[in-house]
Design a protein around this motif. Structure first.
Motif, mmCIF file in Angstrom:
data_model
loop_
_atom_site.group_PDB
_atom_site.id
_atom_site.type_symbol
_atom_site.label_atom_id
_atom_site.label_comp_id
_atom_site.label_asym_id
_atom_site.label_seq_id
_atom_site.Cartn_x
_atom_site.Cartn_y
_atom_site.Cartn_z
ATOM 1 N N UNK B 143 -4.564 -6.179 -8.233
ATOM 2 C CA UNK B 143 -3.144 -6.013 -7.927
ATOM 3 C C UNK B 143 -2.946 -4.594 -7.453
ATOM 4 N N UNK B 144 -2.627 -4.446 -6.186
ATOM 5 C CA UNK B 144 -2.386 -3.111 -5.657
ATOM 6 C C UNK B 144 -0.871 -2.979 -5.586
ATOM 7 N N UNK B 145 -0.356 -1.739 -5.672
ATOM 8 C CA UNK B 145 1.104 -1.631 -5.744
ATOM 9 C C UNK B 145 1.801 -2.231 -4.535
ATOM 10 N N UNK B 148 2.986 -5.741 -5.383
ATOM 11 C CA UNK B 148 4.205 -5.810 -6.179
ATOM 12 C C UNK B 148 5.413 -5.447 -5.335
#
Lengths: 491, 474
Positions: B143-145, B148
């Motif tokens: 999960x890379x920012x 999100x």
């Protein structure tokens, strides 16, 4: 295979039992509170979208330790990366991001050859292809989504793997789910290893063929199952099977084990079954020149009927491929749904794979590829032997860059994960449902971009945390014995 | 006479009982008087036990001997893995040598490109920050920012509480459906849904009922049939699965009708907006905006981003409960590597651009209307899609009688249009695994990046080539 000591099994079961009990008590209170509050449920007459026990595990067990999973990062997943800090105001039900990051050692990403970060050969070429072809073709392969890059990569992959032809897909998971129904249908038999990945299970189910499972990595049991099934034929009608496909993986990602490929191929040839090898974790990472488990175990690629792999792990990109004979590939191009209906692979991602393969083969003019391969082999063997000396229970074969460390108890999962993060080492812990309930583990993935200092730091931290948490299940090898053995080897 | 017989029997019975009881008259064992009938009962029990302990008679099972199994294995010959290669399998699609924008290069020549679903003309504006791959599934440091951020941006744009990102367009719908529909649930789906939806329906193992393509009266009668007399209907989950713009025919689903029916019969709606996100509605928010239906009424919206947003991957959006449930139980999310970060940032950039430039949508609408007015009178082909759909679908007025024959004709039209007039359009592709039975035809993907001259060129070329090819037939 894992040998579970009785005491550990007992304590693990008791822990899960307690968690389950507490979960049920909380559910009971929630039901009472809901009744008291006369909460109006969304729309009378609708059945709830998630029925009671289906998400019990999610709500009562997983949410408590949610901060150990899904940690966001703010940089490329290289040997060291920035983990975003999160906090929770409501007991881990929701997590908020902060803008602080901590630099941590990355022992969890699948970055076997170190192509995840910017690379001196690959990145400029990728940026160029982005400018030329833009980030997506907005079209399926069969319409207008085939560019020169795609055809170049297909030929390159076929050459690299040792097969006549190859076909590309934009996603590894979809490769399995969409290919298996195109190869076999009703009236066929699929025999798959008991620990195969979810994508293979979904693909087999979607095909409509009968599925049978054989004991993990046991060629003798495979032979038994084959003999029984061919003799009996299809269920109920007893007609002979139309075809049989045996599906195995190169490296099993939760065990770190290599597949016993030569024996399995021999059994399949004897009984005229087709073989399908999923090399998601092994392509590019093992073998003298990175050609995967066939090269390492000395199997001729022509003996395996269909070889599948992904580009996510060793090549730092995304997508999957299938390599087989020209006729099979032609048939797949004509009928595979993922080729006819799904957007084609993004052109920069294709260029990344082309450059990565060229580096591995040494065609970029340097020997960085060979260096990377030697580095990852050395790193894996060093790390594994050190962990075993410290007394941890480590699974997996030599040369495999994936090493699971057994944890067992549910409380040790968050303890290990959080303590390691406090000391700036990021590890991955896996529990049910990816593994059996009692066999929770922490999985380490070694990369060629880890230096010796990184590994030693990682080992120090893991050893300290392991003592704290209590997972050194095996006796530590005493120093004296180790020194004696070294002397013997020198003589 | 009868009296005499009765007397004789009673006398005989009395004699027997006396004789029986006589030796045991005085027997007392453990304080219990032994009577004669006890002996009979004990004997009876002994006989029953004896019979039970004997093996029952079954015809003997003769399992196959090793040699017989060996012979069977030797005799068995499998089918080849692939069917014989026919001529039509040998055709290859044309190879592009540049970006798939409104104009592209094939075989060194510049052609007008009507084969990419690049509806807003966004191909051409992004940058790479994080390296290409994300090297891990969402649960394990994948999960890379930007992921999100992208999810938050999409929710904000659509006005829904939450959304979740998938790494591939088609895997979105065939992971979402099995996450919510299990064995025993009822799904009513349109018969024209594309393969990924069909695969999701198959994997969910629910009971599936199809209704006639885009026909609301057929939907009504199917819903009626399914819920009538079913008292358990309250406990099982029920879904209607439709697409906003159907890939296989270019029709648009009448959402207001569907919502009315859904509320009447208590079903949940799963809507696939792959081709309508960024296209329909005054600001591109999709089918709900187009019909003026509040977006909360649709339970689950999924979309692939490989069309209007000019990137890859897909998303699913809905209430917080719906989205959270998928983070652990949707197989395409949990078991697959996450979307490459540069594609996620491309998606954010695309949504930002769309929000700032709603004029793109009116340009797209004008282009579609222009194309329609030009090709509404083609010889031998009729327009079969909705006038607002950016996928313009042409089918043969008179079919040759088989799908194969139709495809041959259409392929010839497409070939000649490309070679002679440098216009790139495509036919429908149908896999052998696809259960959809809608007619095949030509597809033209109109984009906001096309100019008037492009569209006129395409329509003139089509007019010329169809006249030639179909007159050769006649």
């Amino acid at each position: 295979m894992v040998k579970l000591p009785y005491l550990t099994a007992l304590t693990t079961l008791i822990s899960y039992g307690l968690l389950f009990l507490f979960g049920q008590i909380r559910d009971l209170f929630r039901k009472i509170l809901d009744l008291l509050k006369f909460k109006k449920v969304q729309g009378k007459g609708y059945a709830p979208i998630c029925l009671g026990l289906e998400d019990f595990y999610t709500r009562r067990l997983y949410l408590r330790i949610q901060d150990c999973f899904g940690r966001p990062i703010a940089s490329a997943p290289d040997a060291w990366f920035d983990v975003v800090e999160r906090y929770s105001n409501d007991n881990n039900k929701t997590l908020q991001r902060t803008s602080n990051t901590t630099k941590c050692l990355n022992l969890g990403s699948y970055n076997y050859l170190g192509f995840a970060a910017a690379d001196e050969y690959c990145t400029p070429r990728v940026i160029e292809s982005l400018k030329k072809y833009s980030s997506s073709t907005c079209s399926v392969r069969a319409d207008g989504g085939t560019t020169k890059l795609h055809t170049e990569l297909e030929e390159l992959v076929a050459r690299f793997v040792g097969k006549p032809a190859a076909i590309l897909f934009g996603m590894g998971y979809a490769t399995n789910s969409a290919i298996i129904p195109a190869l076999i249908g009703k009236g066929g038999l699929i025999i798959s290893d008991s620990l195969n990945h979810n994508s293979i299970v979904n693909g087999s189910r979607g095909s409509g063929a009968v599925v049978r499972v054989f004991q993990h990595n046991t060629p003798s049991h495979l032979e038994e199952v084959l003999r029984e099934q061919i003799a009996e034929g299809q269920p109920r009608t007893h007609r002979p099977w139309k075809k049989i496909i045996v599906i195995v993986e190169g490296i099993y990602s939760m065990e770190g084990e290599l597949c016993k490929l030569p024996e399995i191929i021999a059994v399949c040839k004897k009984y005229k079954a087709y073989t399908y090898l999923d090399e998601a974790h092994s392509i590019g990472a093992i073998g003298k020149s990175g050609r995967g488990v066939c090269e390492l175990l000395g199997v001729d690629p022509a003996d395996v009927d269909i070889m599948m792999g992904t580009f996510t792990k060793s090549f730092g990109s995304c997508g999957g491929y299938i390599a087989a004979s020209k006729e099979i590939i032609r048939h797949l191009k004509h009928t595979c749904p993922a080729h006819l209906y799904a957007t084609s692979m993004s052109p920069p991602a294709v260029q990344q794979v082309i450059s990565a393969i060229k580096v591995i083969l040494g065609e970029d003019g340097s020997n960085r590829g060979a260096q990377k391969l030697a580095q990852i082999r050395e790193n894996s063997n060093f790390f594994r032997s050190e962990l075993q000396k410290m007394g941890f229970e480590v699974l997996g074969d030599n040369d495999s860059p994936v090493m699971p460390i057994m944890l067992y108890n549910p409380a040790k999962i968050p303890a290990f994960s959080r303590e390691c993060l406090n000391q700036n080492v990021a590890v991955v812990t896996v529990a049910f449902p990816a593994t059996p309930l009692l066999l929770a583990r922490a999985r380490i993935c070694i990369s060629a971009s880890h230096t010796r200092e990184d590994l030693i730091k990682g080992l120090e931290v893991i050893s300290k945390v392991g003592d704290l948490v209590g997972i050194k299940y095996f006796p530590v090898e005493p120093e004296k014995v180790a020194a004696e053995e070294k002397l013997k080897k020198l003589e | 006479m009868a009296v005499a017989v009765a007397n004789m029997t009673t006398a005989a019975l009395d004699w027997v009982s006396v004789k029986f009881n006589a030796p045991l008259a005085g027997m007392v064992v453990f304080g219990v008087h032994i009577h004669g009938h006890l002996i009979v009962e004990v004997l009876l029990i002994a006989v029953i036990l004896f019979q039970l302990s004997r093996k029952s008679y079954k015809p003997p099972k003769k399992p196959l001997t090793e040699k017989e199994i060996d012979d069977l294995c030797d005799e068995w010959a499998p089918e080849p893995l692939h069917p014989p290669i026919t001529e039509e399998m040998l055709s290859e699609p044309p190879t592009l040598e540049s970006a798939a924008g409104p104009h592209t290069i094939i075989d060194g020549k510049e052609v007008v490109n009507f084969a990419s679903a690049n509806y807003l003309g966004l191909i051409g504006n992004e940058k790479i920050n994080y390296g290409v791959g994300s090297c891990g599934p969402r649960g394990f440091y994948g999960t890379i920012d930007v992921h999100l951020d992208c999810e938050a941006r999409i929710s904000k744009f659509l006005g829904t509480p939450d959304s979740i990102l998938y790494s591939y367009g088609i895997s979105t719908i065939f992971s979402v459906i099995p996450a919510f529909c299990k064995k025993g649930d009822i799904i009513v789906a349109d018969e024209g849904v594309h393969w990924a939806v069909q695969n999701g329906l198959y994997l969910s193992r629910s009971t599936i009922v199809y209704f006639k393509h885009n026909d609301m009266s057929s939907l009504k009668s199917t819903l009626e049939k399914v819920t009538r007399g079913n008292r358990r209907a309250e406990k099982i989950r029920r879904y209607i699965v439709v697409e906003a713009i159907y890939q296989n025919s270019g029709q648009i689903a009448p959402l207001d009708e569907i919502i009315r029916l859904k509320e009447k019969y208590r079903f949940r709606v799963v809507l696939d907006e792959s081709h309508s996100f960024g296209v329909l509605g005054s600001s591109g928010r999709g089918l709900a905006e187009h019909y003026g239906v509040p977006v909360e009424k649709i339970d689950i919206i999924t979309a692939g981003m490989g069309n209007a947003l000019a990137t890859d991957g897909g998303f699913c959006t809905g209430s917080v409960r719906v989205v959270d449930h998928q983070r652990l139980s949707s197989s395409g999310y949990v078991f697959s590597a996450s979307l490459p970060p540069f594609l996620a940032s491309a998606a954010i950039a695309a949504v930002d651009y769309l929000e700032e430039n709603p004029a793109l949508l009116s340009k797209l609408k004008r282009n579609i209307a222009l194309l329609w007015s030009e090709i509404s009178e083609l010889p031998g082909l009729i327009l079969a899609s909705n006038p607002l759909s950016p996928i313009v679908f042409l089918k043969l007025k008179r079919s040759t009688g088989s799908t194969k024959g139709d495809m041959k004709l259409l392929d010839e039209i497409v070939d000649r249009v490309l070679k002679e007039d440098l216009v790139f359009i495509v036919t429908t592709k149908r896999s052998t695994l696809d259960k959809c039975r809608l007619p095949v035809g030509l597809r033209i993907f109109v984009s906001a990046g096309h100019t008037e001259s492009d569209l006129l060129k395409a329509s003139n070329s089509l007019k010329r080539v169809t006249a030639l090819v179909l007159s050769e037939l006649a």
